[in-house]
Scaffold this active site. Structure first.
Site, PDB file in Angstrom:
ATOM      1  N   ASP A  59       0.829  -1.177  -0.092  1.00  0.00           N
ATOM      2  CA  ASP A  59       0.005   0.027   0.025  1.00  0.00           C
ATOM      3  C   ASP A  59       1.115   1.178  -0.036  1.00  0.00           C
ATOM      4  O   ASP A  59       1.881   1.194   0.795  1.00  0.00           O
ATOM      5  CB  ASP A  59      -0.961   0.045   1.115  1.00  0.00           C
ATOM      6  CG  ASP A  59      -2.264   0.885   1.013  1.00  0.00           C
ATOM      7  OD1 ASP A  59      -3.483   0.328   0.988  1.00  0.00           O
ATOM      8  OD2 ASP A  59      -1.980   2.126   0.802  1.00  0.00           O
ATOM      9  N   ASP A  60       0.492   2.226  -0.959  1.00  0.00           N
ATOM     10  CA  ASP A  60       1.363   3.379  -0.753  1.00  0.00           C
ATOM     11  C   ASP A  60       1.283   4.513   0.558  1.00  0.00           C
ATOM     12  O   ASP A  60       2.052   5.132   0.690  1.00  0.00           O
ATOM     13  CB  ASP A  60       0.980   4.240  -2.179  1.00  0.00           C
ATOM     14  CG  ASP A  60      -0.548   4.546  -2.115  1.00  0.00           C
ATOM     15  OD1 ASP A  60      -1.290   3.850  -1.701  1.00  0.00           O
ATOM     16  OD2 ASP A  60      -0.585   5.835  -2.251  1.00  0.00           O
ATOM     17  N   ASP A  71      -2.899  -3.078  -2.518  1.00  0.00           N
ATOM     18  CA  ASP A  71      -3.697  -1.985  -2.771  1.00  0.00           C
ATOM     19  C   ASP A  71      -3.703  -1.561  -4.160  1.00  0.00           C
ATOM     20  O   ASP A  71      -2.916  -1.666  -5.062  1.00  0.00           O
ATOM     21  CB  ASP A  71      -3.136  -0.748  -2.169  1.00  0.00           C
ATOM     22  CG  ASP A  71      -3.656   0.489  -2.241  1.00  0.00           C
ATOM     23  OD1 ASP A  71      -5.171   0.685  -2.135  1.00  0.00           O
ATOM     24  OD2 ASP A  71      -3.165   1.599  -2.165  1.00  0.00           O
ATOM     25  N   MET A 131      -5.141   1.444  -5.621  1.00  0.00           N
ATOM     26  CA  MET A 131      -4.728   2.901  -5.851  1.00  0.00           C
ATOM     27  C   MET A 131      -3.371   3.323  -5.602  1.00  0.00           C
ATOM     28  O   MET A 131      -3.226   3.599  -4.297  1.00  0.00           O
ATOM     29  CB  MET A 131      -5.639   3.958  -5.238  1.00  0.00           C
ATOM     30  CG  MET A 131      -7.417   3.736  -5.702  1.00  0.00           C
ATOM     31  SD  MET A 131      -7.319   4.149  -7.598  1.00  0.00           S
ATOM     32  CE  MET A 131      -7.376   5.915  -7.166  1.00  0.00           C
ATOM     33  N   ASP A 147      16.015 -63.160 -24.767  1.00  0.00           N
ATOM     34  CA  ASP A 147      16.786 -62.339 -25.814  1.00  0.00           C
ATOM     35  C   ASP A 147      16.328 -62.985 -26.889  1.00  0.00           C
ATOM     36  O   ASP A 147      16.433 -63.869 -27.244  1.00  0.00           O
ATOM     37  CB  ASP A 147      18.226 -62.948 -25.250  1.00  0.00           C
ATOM     38  CG  ASP A 147      19.142 -61.924 -26.056  1.00  0.00           C
ATOM     39  OD1 ASP A 147      19.662 -60.782 -25.309  1.00  0.00           O
ATOM     40  OD2 ASP A 147      19.445 -62.042 -26.969  1.00  0.00           O
ATOM     41  N   ASN A 206      18.006 -55.369 -37.034  1.00  0.00           N
ATOM     42  CA  ASN A 206      18.531 -54.221 -37.206  1.00  0.00           C
ATOM     43  C   ASN A 206      19.269 -53.634 -38.455  1.00  0.00           C
ATOM     44  O   ASN A 206      18.924 -52.608 -39.054  1.00  0.00           O
ATOM     45  CB  ASN A 206      19.280 -53.556 -36.060  1.00  0.00           C
ATOM     46  CG  ASN A 206      18.399 -53.003 -34.806  1.00  0.00           C
ATOM     47  OD1 ASN A 206      17.363 -52.690 -35.154  1.00  0.00           O
ATOM     48  ND2 ASN A 206      18.853 -53.185 -33.750  1.00  0.00           N
ATOM     49  N   ASP A 251      12.767 -51.473 -33.970  1.00  0.00           N
ATOM     50  CA  ASP A 251      11.678 -50.979 -32.796  1.00  0.00           C
ATOM     51  C   ASP A 251      10.322 -51.678 -32.828  1.00  0.00           C
ATOM     52  O   ASP A 251       9.731 -52.026 -31.936  1.00  0.00           O
ATOM     53  CB  ASP A 251      11.521 -49.496 -32.888  1.00  0.00           C
ATOM     54  CG  ASP A 251      12.830 -48.697 -32.356  1.00  0.00           C
ATOM     55  OD1 ASP A 251      13.736 -49.426 -31.990  1.00  0.00           O
ATOM     56  OD2 ASP A 251      12.855 -47.482 -32.532  1.00  0.00           O
ATOM     57  N   GLU A 272      17.326 -55.817 -26.435  1.00  0.00           N
ATOM     58  CA  GLU A 272      16.529 -56.976 -27.070  1.00  0.00           C
ATOM     59  C   GLU A 272      16.401 -57.800 -25.760  1.00  0.00           C
ATOM     60  O   GLU A 272      15.846 -58.864 -25.984  1.00  0.00           O
ATOM     61  CB  GLU A 272      16.998 -57.599 -28.377  1.00  0.00           C
ATOM     62  CG  GLU A 272      18.110 -58.441 -28.166  1.00  0.00           C
ATOM     63  CD  GLU A 272      19.478 -57.396 -28.469  1.00  0.00           C
ATOM     64  OE1 GLU A 272      19.619 -56.361 -28.280  1.00  0.00           O
ATOM     65  OE2 GLU A 272      20.371 -58.368 -28.979  1.00  0.00           O
TER      66      GLU A 272
HETATM   67 MG   LIG Z   1      -3.519   3.610  -2.106  1.00  0.00          MG
END
Ligand SMILES: [Mg+2]
Length: 457
Positions: free
Chosen positions: A9-10, A53, A55, A330, A338, A347, A373
């Site tokens: 707050d100011d 705040d 303002m 395996d 491959n 894959d 594998e």
């Molecule tokens: Mg104020």
């Protein structure tokens, strides 16, 4: 519940006023008298809630809020706007700036404490989730969230539990086009409805002729499925005591009748937004955990998971004097697959192998891709002779039908070698068990492949 609250707050006297009241409730208080300082404090410190705040000269509260909410490092910190005037336009601007809540000066004590406590509770849940999400995955959680974040425009699904017809009609009118609203006039029916439907918020009226609405709140909080469902209490003037009890039970917010439409939609939106954010975090934590223990290619468990669980399964079997068997499989001549069909072809073979493997093991068996594998299946409560039969079934399943490669109908013959071992009575270890399975596999390979070898238990 302790938390660090930043008061902005100011006017220093206003800061002091809020500070004193918060300190009296044992909150830790930080202060700032302008926007840039407030933002810096949020970036550096561990702020749990900001009371802001509106303002202020130079940078007003809307701008501070907008900046906090647009920075991923501070966007999760709840912001309560404090407006000098009870002006609807200010509330709307605050919400557009991303504020989580608002209070009107002079700030009422009950409102101040309940809003702050409710936001602190939500924030601590969010913090815990953020922590878990970021420690389990080394990727910026904010980035993940911003990528996946569900659209805020989706109409929220809301349940109103209220037995008074006139009140129901008023709220229906207020939320038309703003919520997908279901109504339960009976509180017991409402409880079951809330438990069975994924609502994003439940609003509970306090005005029941002979039912305690707080009982419903506590039931919803204790049920797993509704534990994180936001609850807004619709209370009457003079029910402050009940509201405080409700907040202790874990309701998220409240509104006083007569209900203001702006306030209703604002509070509802805040609850839904937080729920979606936390749901997203929770999902990402779950996904992270799954990713950490799953082999991405096959969807089976990975070696890390096997390493952490095999010892447990082994110890349990020994303690209960139950059998336990392990097979290592395996794929035969996988390197040639491959080399001939490339890694994409390889894959595909691994995925199809995993599918057939999964089809032939039980739910209690632990099937893992061990690496390359090589696959391992741990079979609790299984004697060696039975494990050998399972292994033989898998071997046959692989050899019996060729694997499809690519989309042009090409197929290849695949075979697998399997080594089986079982826990020995007397002295045995996980390492020895795996070593015997490995030796059995080696024998299967050297014996001509496409076969099962079991090391007698
Ligand atoms: Mg104020």
């Amino acid at each position: 519940m302790t938390a660090r609250i930043l008061v902005v707050d100011d006017i220093p006297a206003n800061v002091r006023l809020l500070e004193v009241r918060l300190l009296a409730e044992y909150f830790e208080v930080l202060t700032a008298t302008n926007g840039p300082d407030a933002i810096e404090t949020c970036e550096n410190g561990k702020v749990d809630v900001v009371l802001l705040d509106v303002m202020m000269p130079d940078m007003d509260g809307f701008e501070v809020c907008r900046r906090l909410k647009s920075d991923p490092a501070t966007s999760h910190i709840p912001v309560v706007m404090i407006t000098a005037l009870d002006q609807v336009s200010d509330r709307v601007r605050g919400l557009e700036a991303g504020a989580d809540d608002f209070l009107t000066k002079p700030v009422n004590d009950l409102q101040l404490m309940t809003r702050v406590k409710s936001l602190v509770r939500l924030k601590s849940l969010t913090d815990e989730l953020r922590l878990r999400a970021s420690t389990t995955r080394n990727i910026g959680i904010e980035e993940l969230l911003s990528r996946n974040f569900a659209s805020e425009d989706t109409t929220p699904k809301v349940l109103l539990i209220d037995e008074r017809k006139s009140s129901v009609e008023r709220i229906q009118k207020m939320l038309r086009d703003r919520a997908d609203l279901d109504i339960a006039s009976d509180p017991h029916a409402g409880f079951f409805q809330a438990a069975e439907t994924p609502y994003e918020c439940v609003m509970i009226s306090t005005a029941f002729a002979d039912f305690d609405p707080l009982r419903l709140c506590s039931q919803l909080r204790s049920l797993d499925r509704t534990r994180f469902m936001p609850i807004i209490l619709l209370a009457e003037e003079g029910e402050e005591e009940r509201i405080i009890r409700g907040l202790e039970l874990g309701i998220n917010d409240y509104l006083m009748r007569p209900i203001d439409q702006q306030e209703l939609t604002a509070r509802l939106r805040t609850q839904v937004r937080r729920k979606r954010y936390n749901d997203q975090l929770r999902a990402s934590v779950t996904q992270t955990i799954e990713m950490a223990v799953t082999d991405g290619l096959t969807g089976l468990h990975n070696r890390r998971y096997l390493d952490s669980h095999l010892q447990t399964l082994f110890d349990r079997a020994v303690a209960r004097r139950r059998p336990l068997s392990v097979m290592i499989t395996d794929l035969d001549r996988f390197k040639a697959i491959n080399d001939t069909y490339g890694h994409d072809g390889g894959d595909e073979v691994l995925r199809e192998f995993a599918r057939r493997l999964r089809k032939n093991v039980r739910g209690i068996d632990l099937a893992c891709r061990f690496g390359g594998e090589e696959f391992v299946v741990v079979m609790p409560d299984t004697e060696g002779v039975v494990a050998e039969k399972v292994a033989e079934r898998i071997r046959a399943e692989i050899a019996q039908a060729p694997f499809a490669i690519g989309s042009d109908g090409k197929t290849i013959e695949v075979t697998v070698s399997v080594g089986v071992s079982s826990v020995l009575k007397g002295v045995d270890t996980v390492a020895a068990l795996m070593k015997r399975a490995d030796l059995a596999l080696y024998e299967a390979k050297s014996g001509g492949r496409n076969r099962v070898v079991a090391k007698a238990a």
